[in-house]
Design a protein around this motif. Structure first.
Motif, mmCIF file in Angstrom:
data_model
loop_
_atom_site.group_PDB
_atom_site.id
_atom_site.type_symbol
_atom_site.label_atom_id
_atom_site.label_comp_id
_atom_site.label_asym_id
_atom_site.label_seq_id
_atom_site.Cartn_x
_atom_site.Cartn_y
_atom_site.Cartn_z
ATOM 1 N N PRO A 59 -5.477 -9.531 -15.934
ATOM 2 C CA PRO A 59 -4.373 -8.603 -16.212
ATOM 3 C C PRO A 59 -3.958 -7.765 -15.004
ATOM 4 O O PRO A 59 -2.789 -7.438 -14.847
ATOM 5 C CB PRO A 59 -4.922 -7.717 -17.322
ATOM 6 N N GLN A 60 -4.893 -7.443 -14.127
ATOM 7 C CA GLN A 60 -4.551 -6.640 -12.956
ATOM 8 C C GLN A 60 -3.627 -7.421 -12.018
ATOM 9 O O GLN A 60 -2.697 -6.852 -11.445
ATOM 10 C CB GLN A 60 -5.812 -6.191 -12.207
ATOM 11 N N ASN A 61 -3.874 -8.747 -11.880
ATOM 12 C CA ASN A 61 -2.979 -9.569 -11.061
ATOM 13 C C ASN A 61 -1.566 -9.545 -11.626
ATOM 14 O O ASN A 61 -0.598 -9.378 -10.884
ATOM 15 C CB ASN A 61 -3.468 -11.015 -11.003
ATOM 16 N N LEU A 62 -1.446 -9.745 -12.936
ATOM 17 C CA LEU A 62 -0.125 -9.753 -13.557
ATOM 18 C C LEU A 62 0.574 -8.420 -13.339
ATOM 19 O O LEU A 62 1.768 -8.371 -13.026
ATOM 20 C CB LEU A 62 -0.251 -10.051 -15.056
ATOM 21 N N ASN A 63 -0.159 -7.330 -13.480
ATOM 22 C CA ASN A 63 0.401 -5.995 -13.278
ATOM 23 C C ASN A 63 0.869 -5.815 -11.829
ATOM 24 O O ASN A 63 1.979 -5.339 -11.574
ATOM 25 C CB ASN A 63 -0.641 -4.940 -13.647
ATOM 26 N N ASP A 64 0.036 -6.221 -10.883
ATOM 27 C CA ASP A 64 0.387 -6.076 -9.462
ATOM 28 C C ASP A 64 1.620 -6.915 -9.105
ATOM 29 O O ASP A 64 2.501 -6.459 -8.376
ATOM 30 C CB ASP A 64 -0.786 -6.490 -8.568
ATOM 31 N N TRP A 65 1.673 -8.152 -9.595
ATOM 32 C CA TRP A 65 2.799 -9.032 -9.284
ATOM 33 C C TRP A 65 4.095 -8.477 -9.869
ATOM 34 O O TRP A 65 5.139 -8.504 -9.213
ATOM 35 C CB TRP A 65 2.550 -10.446 -9.800
ATOM 36 N N MET A 66 4.048 -7.981 -11.097
ATOM 37 C CA MET A 66 5.255 -7.434 -11.711
ATOM 38 C C MET A 66 5.704 -6.167 -10.978
ATOM 39 O O MET A 66 6.909 -5.966 -10.780
ATOM 40 C CB MET A 66 5.025 -7.131 -13.186
ATOM 41 N N LYS A 67 4.772 -5.326 -10.577
ATOM 42 C CA LYS A 67 5.139 -4.120 -9.817
ATOM 43 C C LYS A 67 5.789 -4.503 -8.494
ATOM 44 O O LYS A 67 6.775 -3.905 -8.066
ATOM 45 C CB LYS A 67 3.916 -3.243 -9.574
ATOM 46 N N HIS A 68 5.215 -5.504 -7.824
ATOM 47 C CA HIS A 68 5.766 -5.950 -6.543
ATOM 48 C C HIS A 68 7.184 -6.492 -6.726
ATOM 49 O O HIS A 68 8.101 -6.109 -5.993
ATOM 50 C CB HIS A 68 4.874 -7.030 -5.925
ATOM 51 N N MET A 69 7.378 -7.370 -7.698
ATOM 52 C CA MET A 69 8.677 -8.025 -7.860
ATOM 53 C C MET A 69 9.750 -7.075 -8.373
ATOM 54 O O MET A 69 10.925 -7.251 -8.072
ATOM 55 C CB MET A 69 8.553 -9.241 -8.779
ATOM 56 N N SER A 70 9.365 -6.059 -9.128
ATOM 57 C CA SER A 70 10.372 -5.137 -9.679
ATOM 58 C C SER A 70 10.462 -3.834 -8.901
ATOM 59 O O SER A 70 11.133 -2.896 -9.332
ATOM 60 C CB SER A 70 10.053 -4.850 -11.147
ATOM 61 N N SER A 71 9.842 -3.758 -7.734
ATOM 62 C CA SER A 71 9.822 -2.508 -6.980
ATOM 63 C C SER A 71 11.163 -2.172 -6.328
ATOM 64 O O SER A 71 11.387 -1.028 -5.956
ATOM 65 C CB SER A 71 8.729 -2.546 -5.916
ATOM 66 N N LYS A 72 12.041 -3.152 -6.179
ATOM 67 C CA LYS A 72 13.370 -2.925 -5.600
ATOM 68 C C LYS A 72 14.394 -3.675 -6.435
ATOM 69 O O LYS A 72 14.059 -4.661 -7.101
ATOM 70 C CB LYS A 72 13.417 -3.449 -4.160
ATOM 71 N N PRO A 73 15.654 -3.249 -6.377
ATOM 72 C CA PRO A 73 16.693 -4.003 -7.103
ATOM 73 C C PRO A 73 16.755 -5.442 -6.595
ATOM 74 O O PRO A 73 16.669 -5.680 -5.388
ATOM 75 C CB PRO A 73 17.987 -3.247 -6.766
ATOM 76 N N HIS A 74 16.878 -6.377 -7.515
ATOM 77 C CA HIS A 74 16.877 -7.790 -7.123
ATOM 78 C C HIS A 74 17.956 -8.565 -7.872
ATOM 79 O O HIS A 74 17.702 -9.591 -8.502
ATOM 80 C CB HIS A 74 15.490 -8.419 -7.339
ATOM 81 N N ASN A 75 19.183 -8.062 -7.776
ATOM 82 C CA ASN A 75 20.294 -8.774 -8.380
ATOM 83 C C ASN A 75 20.560 -10.078 -7.632
ATOM 84 O O ASN A 75 20.062 -10.289 -6.531
ATOM 85 C CB ASN A 75 21.545 -7.890 -8.410
#
Length: 128
Positions: A59-75
Motif C-alpha cells: 500500500p505504501q508504494n501505491l500511495n507514493d506513486w499516486m502522490k508523485h503522479m498527482s503532485s502537479k497538473p497533468h492535463n
C-alpha cells in the motif's frame, strides 16, 4: 417501387450476413491458458488468486506513486503528463514488461476564455 425493392434487397443482405457466425482462421497453436473468467467460476480459486495478488501489493508504494503522479497538473499534452507516462513506463519495465510510449497527434480543444457565473442570490462573474 424502386425504393421498396432496394429496401428489401438491403434487408435481405443484412439479415443473411447476420445469420452466419463469423469464422476465424488461425495458424496459432492452441495454448492452454486460464482466463480470469474460468477462474471466477470457482469461488475458492478466485479467492486464492485474489489473495495472492493482494499479498504482493504494498500500500505504501501505491500511495507514493499516486502522490508523485498527482503532485502537479497533468492535463493532456502537458509536460507533467509526459513525465507521468515515462514514470509508469519505467515501472512496468522494472517489473519485466516490454513497455513503450507511443505518441499520437490529436486535436485537443482548449478554451480561450473560462467563465464561471453565479446568478443568485448575488450575481458574481469570474473570467480567466
Amino acid at each position: 417501387m424502386k425504393k421498396r425493392i432496394i429496401g428489401f434487397v438491403t434487408l435481405f443482405i443484412f439479415l443473411s450476413g447476420c445469420s452466419k457466425s463469423p469464422t476465424v482462421e488461425t495458424n496459432d497453436p492452441k495454448i492452454d491458458q486460464v482466463s480470469t473468467f474460468d477462474i471466477s467460476l470457482d469461488k475458492e480459486n478466485q479467492y486464492q488468486l485474489e489473495s495472492q495478488f493482494d499479498n504482493v501489493l504494498n500500500p505504501q508504494n501505491l500511495n507514493d506513486w499516486m502522490k508523485h503522479m498527482s503532485s502537479k497538473p497533468h492535463n493532456v499534452g502537458s509536460p507533467w503528463s509526459k513525465q507521468n507516462a515515462e514514470f509508469v513506463a519505467e515501472k512496468f519495465k522494472s517489473w519485466g514488461y516490454d513497455a513503450k510510449i507511443e505518441t499520437f497527434e490529436v486535436l485537443v480543444p482548449f478554451p480561450k476564455i473560462r467563465k464561471l457565473e453565479m446568478v443568485a442570490p448575488k450575481k458574481n462573474v469570474i473570467s480567466t
